[in-house]
Design a protein around this motif. Structure first.
Motif, short mmCIF file in Angstrom:
data_model
loop_
_atom_site.label_atom_id
_atom_site.label_comp_id
_atom_site.label_asym_id
_atom_site.label_seq_id
_atom_site.Cartn_x
_atom_site.Cartn_y
_atom_site.Cartn_z
N PRO A 94 -29.75 5.13 22.12
CA PRO A 94 -29.79 5.74 23.51
C PRO A 94 -29.37 3.91 24.16
O PRO A 94 -28.90 4.42 25.40
CB PRO A 94 -31.52 5.65 23.65
N ALA A 95 -28.72 3.61 23.64
CA ALA A 95 -27.99 2.40 24.81
C ALA A 95 -26.99 1.13 23.64
O ALA A 95 -27.41 1.47 22.64
CB ALA A 95 -29.56 1.63 24.88
N PRO A 96 -26.03 1.09 24.33
CA PRO A 96 -25.77 0.81 25.90
C PRO A 96 -25.60 1.70 26.17
O PRO A 96 -23.88 1.96 25.94
CB PRO A 96 -24.80 -0.79 25.85
N VAL A 97 -25.47 1.75 27.65
CA VAL A 97 -24.84 3.37 28.17
C VAL A 97 -24.52 2.52 29.59
O VAL A 97 -24.87 1.00 29.64
CB VAL A 97 -25.62 4.35 28.31
N THR A 98 -23.94 2.56 30.52
CA THR A 98 -23.61 2.38 32.06
C THR A 98 -23.73 3.64 32.26
O THR A 98 -23.84 5.11 32.34
CB THR A 98 -22.40 2.46 31.37
N ASP A 99 -23.50 3.64 33.97
CA ASP A 99 -23.83 4.86 35.06
C ASP A 99 -23.59 5.94 34.77
O ASP A 99 -23.38 6.82 34.73
CB ASP A 99 -24.32 4.30 36.74
N LEU A 104 -22.42 11.81 29.82
CA LEU A 104 -22.28 11.81 28.82
C LEU A 104 -22.75 12.18 27.39
O LEU A 104 -22.85 13.03 26.62
CB LEU A 104 -20.63 10.79 28.50
N LEU A 105 -23.47 11.19 27.72
CA LEU A 105 -24.66 10.20 26.73
C LEU A 105 -25.45 11.77 26.14
O LEU A 105 -25.98 12.66 25.13
CB LEU A 105 -25.01 9.10 26.14
N ASP A 106 -25.77 11.70 27.30
CA ASP A 106 -27.25 12.81 27.83
C ASP A 106 -27.14 14.53 26.69
O ASP A 106 -27.87 15.04 26.57
CB ASP A 106 -27.73 12.89 28.77
N ARG A 107 -25.64 14.77 27.26
CA ARG A 107 -24.65 16.11 27.46
C ARG A 107 -24.96 15.71 25.80
O ARG A 107 -25.29 17.36 25.19
CB ARG A 107 -24.05 16.36 28.24
N TYR A 108 -24.35 15.30 25.31
CA TYR A 108 -24.11 14.91 23.73
C TYR A 108 -25.34 15.24 22.85
O TYR A 108 -25.68 16.01 21.41
CB TYR A 108 -23.47 13.91 22.95
N CYS A 109 -26.20 14.25 23.42
CA CYS A 109 -27.20 14.07 22.39
C CYS A 109 -28.29 15.55 22.26
O CYS A 109 -29.08 14.96 22.06
CB CYS A 109 -27.76 12.85 22.26
N GLY A 110 -28.29 16.39 23.81
CA GLY A 110 -29.83 17.70 23.16
C GLY A 110 -29.72 18.01 22.40
O GLY A 110 -30.34 18.41 22.12
N PHE A 111 -29.22 17.74 20.86
CA PHE A 111 -29.11 17.98 19.98
C PHE A 111 -30.12 17.54 18.48
O PHE A 111 -30.84 18.06 18.05
CB PHE A 111 -27.99 18.30 18.72
N LEU A 112 -30.16 16.38 19.32
CA LEU A 112 -31.34 14.85 18.99
C LEU A 112 -32.03 15.22 18.97
O LEU A 112 -33.29 14.82 18.75
CB LEU A 112 -29.98 13.99 19.17
N THR A 149 -22.42 5.34 20.29
CA THR A 149 -22.51 4.62 21.61
C THR A 149 -21.80 3.92 22.48
O THR A 149 -21.94 3.73 23.47
CB THR A 149 -23.98 4.68 21.65
N ILE A 150 -21.46 2.65 21.03
CA ILE A 150 -21.02 1.86 21.49
C ILE A 150 -19.21 2.06 22.69
O ILE A 150 -19.13 2.16 23.70
CB ILE A 150 -20.45 0.37 21.24
N ARG A 151 -19.20 2.82 21.67
CA ARG A 151 -17.47 3.67 21.91
C ARG A 151 -17.15 4.51 23.35
O ARG A 151 -16.58 4.07 24.08
CB ARG A 151 -16.74 4.00 20.96
N LEU A 152 -18.43 5.12 23.27
CA LEU A 152 -18.27 5.96 24.58
C LEU A 152 -18.89 5.08 25.61
O LEU A 152 -18.62 5.17 26.87
CB LEU A 152 -19.47 6.71 24.47
N ALA A 153 -19.87 4.02 25.49
CA ALA A 153 -19.81 3.13 26.66
C ALA A 153 -18.56 2.50 27.32
O ALA A 153 -18.53 2.11 28.56
CB ALA A 153 -21.02 2.04 26.62
N VAL A 154 -17.90 2.14 26.05
CA VAL A 154 -16.31 1.39 26.52
C VAL A 154 -15.15 2.43 26.68
O VAL A 154 -14.87 1.95 28.07
CB VAL A 154 -15.88 0.24 25.39
N MET A 155 -14.72 3.67 25.77
CA MET A 155 -13.76 4.45 26.02
C MET A 155 -14.41 5.86 26.78
O MET A 155 -13.13 7.03 26.75
CB MET A 155 -13.32 4.20 24.85
N GLY A 156 -15.53 6.16 26.77
CA GLY A 156 -15.69 7.53 27.27
C GLY A 156 -15.23 8.41 25.40
O GLY A 156 -15.67 7.99 24.65
#
Length: 524
Positions: A94-99, A104-112, A149-156
């Motif tokens: 669930p972290a790290p995240v940015t505003d 993006l992460l909330d939508r993707y992790c719906g199945f979890l 999650t790290i890659r998502l925080a930096v590069m989407g």
């Protein structure tokens, strides 16, 4: 005076040594005495009646991150005798995240999430650990940071090679997470954005673990015929960075190669002989479980779930995706082996059906049916994939480097999920020890206790010994068994009598007590 004593126990201490008969006394959350405890020395006495007393089980691979926010009791794990879980698996934490990346992460992790919403009140990994620490936890919880999650925080969800600045930023986030108390980093190279990362990128980002020798755990890029290459890539992360590594939920399918298990373990054993600190975990089932989205070719996931749903909403692009899936071995092999639909909240009429049955009901073939179910459920789907044979499970289980990990979660009541969430540990003890005699009881307990404790550096857990934490489970070796099935996945196990966390009774005969003695574990 001692707090309590368990008398007439068959002690299986977690080391793999043979059992012995003894009393065990607890004081102030620690084991005080193992041996003969004088009458009247303890405030309370419990007669084990010759049942097994073992260290509390450690689930090194659990996906209850978001579930703990809804229900911090940990009851699904506690009922199995599990007193510690490790979250942040398969590259998704669930972290790290940015505003900007929270949606993006909330939508993707719906199945979890398996029920409930998330308030996303944290941003850094330190914030996330503080949030966990503030919960009234019923069991111990440790966390890994996810490479995805790290890659998502930096590069989407961009499918491209990162710049040097982006690589440094990702490596820095990994280091910050370990400094905050993460036990290491996991990767999910079968999921976006993990599968957009090259092996060299993974090696560089994992360098952020090196100063503290954090653990790198990998859901490998290929868990089928390409498993040998994926195992070697995992090992190389350890080799390059001088850190311990773990291959998670290893699948060695004889259908891909008759001697696959033997071959993979020859690679792993060879790496250990070289000095690479590598271990393995496994769940005791022939079916895996994840989202149907794994059937969709990687390039269609660029842009995240939003981008995928946009593609599926376009008739031409969906038709092209379906044709590509029909020509992709990963997709066709999974469909041929069998897929069972589990949590499909927007299409409840298909819940518990096979993909083939759902396809027939829709008048579609299985590829088109899978795409329609993904689209209608907006990615919030989960299914079981029957990928292994029984002998495949046994071939991995017997190796001494393999520990037990559920790969489960703590779903909300009424949710349909894989039975591993509620049954993994009793299943090993009942089916694979007592019924099939694949493992000795003492060896099975070692795989659930001292082996993961040593792997995680939990020096006061995993062994019954004076001075150790009194995380313990009392069970009947003659009746212990999983009760969960694909139809009743949250049915409680049999034969687990009592579970203590830090010397506090947490669960008795499948009923949770009101006491919460768990807490957050931070990597030291």
């Amino acid at each position: 005076m001692l707090d309590f004593v368990v008398r007439n126990a068959r002690i299986v201490d977690g080391t793999g040594a043979g059992f012995f008969a003894a009393d065990l006394a607890v004081s102030d959350g620690r084991i005080a005495v193992i041996g003969r405890v004088p009458e009247g020395a303890a405030a309370r006495e419990i007669d084990a009646r010759g049942r097994v007393l073992a260290p509390g089980f450690i689930d090194i691979h659990n996906h209850a991150d978001f579930d703990l926010l809804r229900d911090p009791s940990g009851g699904i794990s506690l009922r199995q005798g599990v007193t510690t879980i490790m979250v942040g698996q398969c590259g998704l934490s669930p972290a790290p995240v940015t505003d900007g990346t929270v949606p993006l992460l909330d939508r993707y992790c719906g199945f979890l999430r398996t029920g409930g919403e998330t308030d996303w009140s944290w941003r850094s990994f330190a914030d996330w650990l503080d949030r966990l620490a503030a919960l009234p936890l019923g069991l111990n919880v440790g966390a890994f940071v996810g490479q995805g999650t790290i890659r998502l925080a930096v590069m989407g969800f961009e499918d491209r090679t990162p710049s040097r600045a982006e690589l440094d930023a990702m490596r820095g986030l990994a280091r910050e997470a370990v400094d905050a108390g993460a036990f290491g980093m996991t990767s999910g190279l079968g999921y976006p954005p993990g599968f957009f990362s090259s092996d060299e990128e993974i090696e560089y980002v994992a360098g952020g673990l090196a100063d503290k020798r954090g653990l790198y755990l990998s859901h490998m890029r290929n868990q089928a015929a390409g498993s040998p290459e994926s195992v070697r890539a995992t090992l190389n992360v350890g080799r390059v960075n001088g850190i311990p590594v773990q291959v998670v939920h290893l699948k060695a399918k004889a259908a891909d190669r008759p001697d696959m298990a033997e071959h993979l373990f020859s690679i792993i054993d060879g790496a250990r002989a070289e000095g690479i600190d590598v271990t393995v975990d496994q769940y005791p089932y022939t079916a895996s479980s994840t989202t149907l989205r794994i059937l969709i070719p990687n390039h269609l996931h660029s842009g995240g779930l939003e981008g995928l749903l946009d593609a599926l909403g376009d008739e031409r692009r969906r038709r092209e995706a379906a044709q590509e899936m029909r020509e992709w071995t990963r997709c066709t092999a999974a469909i041929e082996r069998g897929i069972l639909l589990m949590d499909v909240p927007m299409t409840p009429q298909f819940r518990g059906l096979s993909l083939r049955e759902a396809a027939e009901a829709m008048g579609l073939d299985e590829v088109d049916a899978a795409l329609e179910i993904i689209y209608r459920n907006e990615g919030n789907d989960a299914a079981c994939f029957f990928t292994l044979d029984e002998q495949d499970v046994r071939n991995v289980m017997v190796h001494p480097l393999v520990m037990v990990g559920s790969d489960g979660s703590h779903p909300a009541p009424g949710r349909l999920c894989h039975p591993r969430s509620a049954g993994t540990f009793p299943r090993v003890l009942g089916r694979y020890v007592r019924e099939l005699k694949v493992l000795r009881l003492e060896e099975a307990v070692r795989k659930m206790t001292s082996l993961p404790a040593a792997r995680l550096g939990l020096g006061r857990k995993g062994v019954l010994r004076p001075g150790m934490d009194a995380d313990m489970v009392l069970f009947d070796p003659d009746t212990v068994l999983d009760g969960s099935t694909h139809k009743e996945p949250l049915a409680p196990p049999l034969g687990i009598d009592k579970v203590w966390v830090a010397g506090v009774l947490a669960c008795e005969d499948n009923l949770l007590t009101a006491d919460r003695a768990g807490g957050l574990l931070r990597f030291q």
